[in-house]
Design a protein around this motif. Sequence first.
Motif, PDB file in Angstrom:
ATOM      1  N   LEU A   1       0.822  -1.209   0.000  1.00  0.00           N
ATOM      2  CA  LEU A   1       0.000   0.000   0.000  1.00  0.00           C
ATOM      3  C   LEU A   1       0.855   1.257   0.000  1.00  0.00           C
ATOM      4  O   LEU A   1       1.982   1.258   0.486  1.00  0.00           O
ATOM      5  CB  LEU A   1      -0.893   0.031   1.248  1.00  0.00           C
ATOM      6  CG  LEU A   1      -1.867  -1.123   1.425  1.00  0.00           C
ATOM      7  CD1 LEU A   1      -2.653  -0.956   2.710  1.00  0.00           C
ATOM      8  CD2 LEU A   1      -2.798  -1.226   0.230  1.00  0.00           C
ATOM      9  N   TYR A   2       0.267   2.328  -0.511  1.00  0.00           N
ATOM     10  CA  TYR A   2       0.889   3.653  -0.450  1.00  0.00           C
ATOM     11  C   TYR A   2       0.215   4.530   0.599  1.00  0.00           C
ATOM     12  O   TYR A   2       0.849   5.388   1.194  1.00  0.00           O
ATOM     13  CB  TYR A   2       0.828   4.342  -1.807  1.00  0.00           C
ATOM     14  CG  TYR A   2       1.587   3.615  -2.885  1.00  0.00           C
ATOM     15  CD1 TYR A   2       2.816   3.014  -2.635  1.00  0.00           C
ATOM     16  CD2 TYR A   2       1.077   3.536  -4.168  1.00  0.00           C
ATOM     17  CE1 TYR A   2       3.515   2.347  -3.634  1.00  0.00           C
ATOM     18  CE2 TYR A   2       1.772   2.881  -5.170  1.00  0.00           C
ATOM     19  CZ  TYR A   2       2.982   2.289  -4.897  1.00  0.00           C
ATOM     20  OH  TYR A   2       3.669   1.641  -5.887  1.00  0.00           O
ATOM     21  N   GLY A   3      -1.079   4.357   0.778  1.00  0.00           N
ATOM     22  CA  GLY A   3      -1.797   5.191   1.732  1.00  0.00           C
ATOM     23  C   GLY A   3      -3.047   4.509   2.230  1.00  0.00           C
ATOM     24  O   GLY A   3      -3.561   3.580   1.598  1.00  0.00           O
ATOM     25  N   ALA A   4      -3.533   4.963   3.383  1.00  0.00           N
ATOM     26  CA  ALA A   4      -4.774   4.436   3.954  1.00  0.00           C
ATOM     27  C   ALA A   4      -5.449   5.529   4.765  1.00  0.00           C
ATOM     28  O   ALA A   4      -4.782   6.365   5.380  1.00  0.00           O
ATOM     29  CB  ALA A   4      -4.498   3.223   4.833  1.00  0.00           C
ATOM     30  N   ARG A   5      -6.767   5.492   4.754  1.00  0.00           N
ATOM     31  CA  ARG A   5      -7.567   6.460   5.505  1.00  0.00           C
ATOM     32  C   ARG A   5      -8.782   5.746   6.056  1.00  0.00           C
ATOM     33  O   ARG A   5      -9.494   5.038   5.323  1.00  0.00           O
ATOM     34  CB  ARG A   5      -8.015   7.588   4.576  1.00  0.00           C
ATOM     35  CG  ARG A   5      -8.860   8.658   5.223  1.00  0.00           C
ATOM     36  CD  ARG A   5      -8.018   9.651   5.990  1.00  0.00           C
ATOM     37  NE  ARG A   5      -8.797  10.829   6.348  1.00  0.00           N
ATOM     38  CZ  ARG A   5      -9.088  11.158   7.595  1.00  0.00           C
ATOM     39  NH1 ARG A   5      -8.655  10.423   8.615  1.00  0.00           N
ATOM     40  NH2 ARG A   5      -9.801  12.246   7.838  1.00  0.00           N
ATOM     41  N   VAL A   6      -9.019   5.887   7.375  1.00  0.00           N
ATOM     42  CA  VAL A   6     -10.204   5.328   8.027  1.00  0.00           C
ATOM     43  C   VAL A   6     -10.880   6.457   8.797  1.00  0.00           C
ATOM     44  O   VAL A   6     -10.240   7.139   9.600  1.00  0.00           O
ATOM     45  CB  VAL A   6      -9.852   4.178   8.988  1.00  0.00           C
ATOM     46  CG1 VAL A   6     -11.090   3.728   9.762  1.00  0.00           C
ATOM     47  CG2 VAL A   6      -9.239   3.007   8.232  1.00  0.00           C
ATOM     48  N   ILE A   7     -12.156   6.645   8.510  1.00  0.00           N
ATOM     49  CA  ILE A   7     -12.981   7.588   9.272  1.00  0.00           C
ATOM     50  C   ILE A   7     -14.136   6.777   9.835  1.00  0.00           C
ATOM     51  O   ILE A   7     -14.777   6.017   9.115  1.00  0.00           O
ATOM     52  CB  ILE A   7     -13.543   8.719   8.392  1.00  0.00           C
ATOM     53  CG1 ILE A   7     -12.412   9.522   7.765  1.00  0.00           C
ATOM     54  CG2 ILE A   7     -14.471   9.623   9.223  1.00  0.00           C
ATOM     55  CD1 ILE A   7     -12.888  10.566   6.771  1.00  0.00           C
ATOM     56  N   HIS A   8     -14.379   6.928  11.123  1.00  0.00           N
ATOM     57  CA  HIS A   8     -15.524   6.259  11.751  1.00  0.00           C
ATOM     58  C   HIS A   8     -16.286   7.299  12.539  1.00  0.00           C
ATOM     59  O   HIS A   8     -15.713   8.041  13.326  1.00  0.00           O
ATOM     60  CB  HIS A   8     -15.069   5.120  12.669  1.00  0.00           C
ATOM     61  CG  HIS A   8     -16.085   4.039  12.799  1.00  0.00           C
ATOM     62  ND1 HIS A   8     -17.339   4.249  13.325  1.00  0.00           N
ATOM     63  CD2 HIS A   8     -16.037   2.736  12.461  1.00  0.00           C
ATOM     64  CE1 HIS A   8     -18.010   3.103  13.309  1.00  0.00           C
ATOM     65  NE2 HIS A   8     -17.249   2.171  12.785  1.00  0.00           N
TER      66      HIS A   8
ATOM     67  N   ALA B   1     -10.443   3.744   2.944  1.00  0.00           N
ATOM     68  CA  ALA B   1      -9.898   3.999   1.605  1.00  0.00           C
ATOM     69  C   ALA B   1      -8.408   3.692   1.624  1.00  0.00           C
ATOM     70  O   ALA B   1      -7.718   3.995   2.597  1.00  0.00           O
ATOM     71  CB  ALA B   1     -10.138   5.446   1.197  1.00  0.00           C
ATOM     72  N   VAL B   2      -7.947   3.053   0.560  1.00  0.00           N
ATOM     73  CA  VAL B   2      -6.529   2.700   0.442  1.00  0.00           C
ATOM     74  C   VAL B   2      -6.046   2.976  -0.972  1.00  0.00           C
ATOM     75  O   VAL B   2      -6.826   2.971  -1.925  1.00  0.00           O
ATOM     76  CB  VAL B   2      -6.258   1.222   0.811  1.00  0.00           C
ATOM     77  CG1 VAL B   2      -6.613   0.940   2.261  1.00  0.00           C
ATOM     78  CG2 VAL B   2      -7.012   0.286  -0.106  1.00  0.00           C
ATOM     79  N   THR B   3      -4.729   3.214  -1.087  1.00  0.00           N
ATOM     80  CA  THR B   3      -4.110   3.386  -2.402  1.00  0.00           C
ATOM     81  C   THR B   3      -2.956   2.413  -2.550  1.00  0.00           C
ATOM     82  O   THR B   3      -2.297   2.044  -1.569  1.00  0.00           O
ATOM     83  CB  THR B   3      -3.577   4.822  -2.601  1.00  0.00           C
ATOM     84  OG1 THR B   3      -2.606   5.113  -1.603  1.00  0.00           O
ATOM     85  CG2 THR B   3      -4.692   5.840  -2.552  1.00  0.00           C
ATOM     86  N   SER B   4      -2.739   1.992  -3.795  1.00  0.00           N
ATOM     87  CA  SER B   4      -1.642   1.084  -4.116  1.00  0.00           C
ATOM     88  C   SER B   4      -1.331   1.237  -5.607  1.00  0.00           C
ATOM     89  O   SER B   4      -1.979   2.013  -6.306  1.00  0.00           O
ATOM     90  CB  SER B   4      -2.008  -0.365  -3.787  1.00  0.00           C
ATOM     91  OG  SER B   4      -3.051  -0.801  -4.635  1.00  0.00           O
ATOM     92  N   ALA B   5      -0.375   0.458  -6.076  1.00  0.00           N
ATOM     93  CA  ALA B   5      -0.046   0.490  -7.499  1.00  0.00           C
ATOM     94  C   ALA B   5      -1.088  -0.258  -8.325  1.00  0.00           C
ATOM     95  O   ALA B   5      -1.389   0.128  -9.455  1.00  0.00           O
ATOM     96  CB  ALA B   5       1.333  -0.119  -7.738  1.00  0.00           C
ATOM     97  N   HIS B   6      -1.655  -1.334  -7.754  1.00  0.00           N
ATOM     98  CA  HIS B   6      -2.547  -2.221  -8.508  1.00  0.00           C
ATOM     99  C   HIS B   6      -3.831  -2.504  -7.744  1.00  0.00           C
ATOM    100  O   HIS B   6      -3.839  -2.524  -6.516  1.00  0.00           O
ATOM    101  CB  HIS B   6      -1.834  -3.535  -8.829  1.00  0.00           C
ATOM    102  CG  HIS B   6      -0.541  -3.323  -9.556  1.00  0.00           C
ATOM    103  ND1 HIS B   6      -0.492  -2.967 -10.888  1.00  0.00           N
ATOM    104  CD2 HIS B   6       0.748  -3.398  -9.128  1.00  0.00           C
ATOM    105  CE1 HIS B   6       0.770  -2.830 -11.258  1.00  0.00           C
ATOM    106  NE2 HIS B   6       1.539  -3.092 -10.211  1.00  0.00           N
ATOM    107  N   ARG B   7      -4.896  -2.799  -8.470  1.00  0.00           N
ATOM    108  CA  ARG B   7      -6.214  -2.974  -7.870  1.00  0.00           C
ATOM    109  C   ARG B   7      -6.302  -4.136  -6.890  1.00  0.00           C
ATOM    110  O   ARG B   7      -7.006  -4.044  -5.887  1.00  0.00           O
ATOM    111  CB  ARG B   7      -7.288  -3.104  -8.948  1.00  0.00           C
ATOM    112  CG  ARG B   7      -7.243  -4.397  -9.725  1.00  0.00           C
ATOM    113  CD  ARG B   7      -8.336  -4.438 -10.793  1.00  0.00           C
ATOM    114  NE  ARG B   7      -8.327  -5.700 -11.488  1.00  0.00           N
ATOM    115  CZ  ARG B   7      -7.575  -5.977 -12.532  1.00  0.00           C
ATOM    116  NH1 ARG B   7      -6.753  -5.063 -13.010  1.00  0.00           N
ATOM    117  NH2 ARG B   7      -7.625  -7.163 -13.103  1.00  0.00           N
ATOM    118  N   GLY B   8      -5.609  -5.237  -7.171  1.00  0.00           N
ATOM    119  CA  GLY B   8      -5.708  -6.404  -6.292  1.00  0.00           C
ATOM    120  C   GLY B   8      -5.314  -6.081  -4.862  1.00  0.00           C
ATOM    121  O   GLY B   8      -6.015  -6.460  -3.916  1.00  0.00           O
TER     122      GLY B   8
END
Length: 157
Positions: free
Chosen positions: A76-83, A98-105
Amino acid sequence: MGTRVSIQTADFDLSAEVAQLRLNDARVGAVCSFIGTVRDRNDGQGVQAMELEHYPGMTEKSIEAMIDEAFQRFDLYGARVIHRVGLLQPLDQIVLVAVTSAHRGESFQACEFLMDYLKTQAPFWKKEQTPDGARWVDARVSDDAALARWGIKARNG
């Protein structure tokens, strides 16, 4: 890197959160997000409202540890959690992962992993207001099973 975890009463904006998560990171090829909302029914019974409580400080620390685990398992490159906490109505947004990465898998898996973890391990307490009165809501057996497929045993199991 921006804030990874927010526990708040205010609503959130998916577009703004994803834009911040992706900001100036040209490595990102995939963004996966999940939004959970308040349903008007649960276990066959009407739900008029839901109230969520938590322990400030402890909740954020627990979710940060979940995100750290996701970064160890997935590229992963980034992650965000809001509750959200407090009193919520049907149709209201409750949670964003929400998360970011290079590839969808990697993004799909990490998003699902974090949501499975949140459903069973995050220290939140939910109380539903129904036509028959208030009731506390426990994690479902299916939530525990979803977590188990990642090799993690539910705290309450």
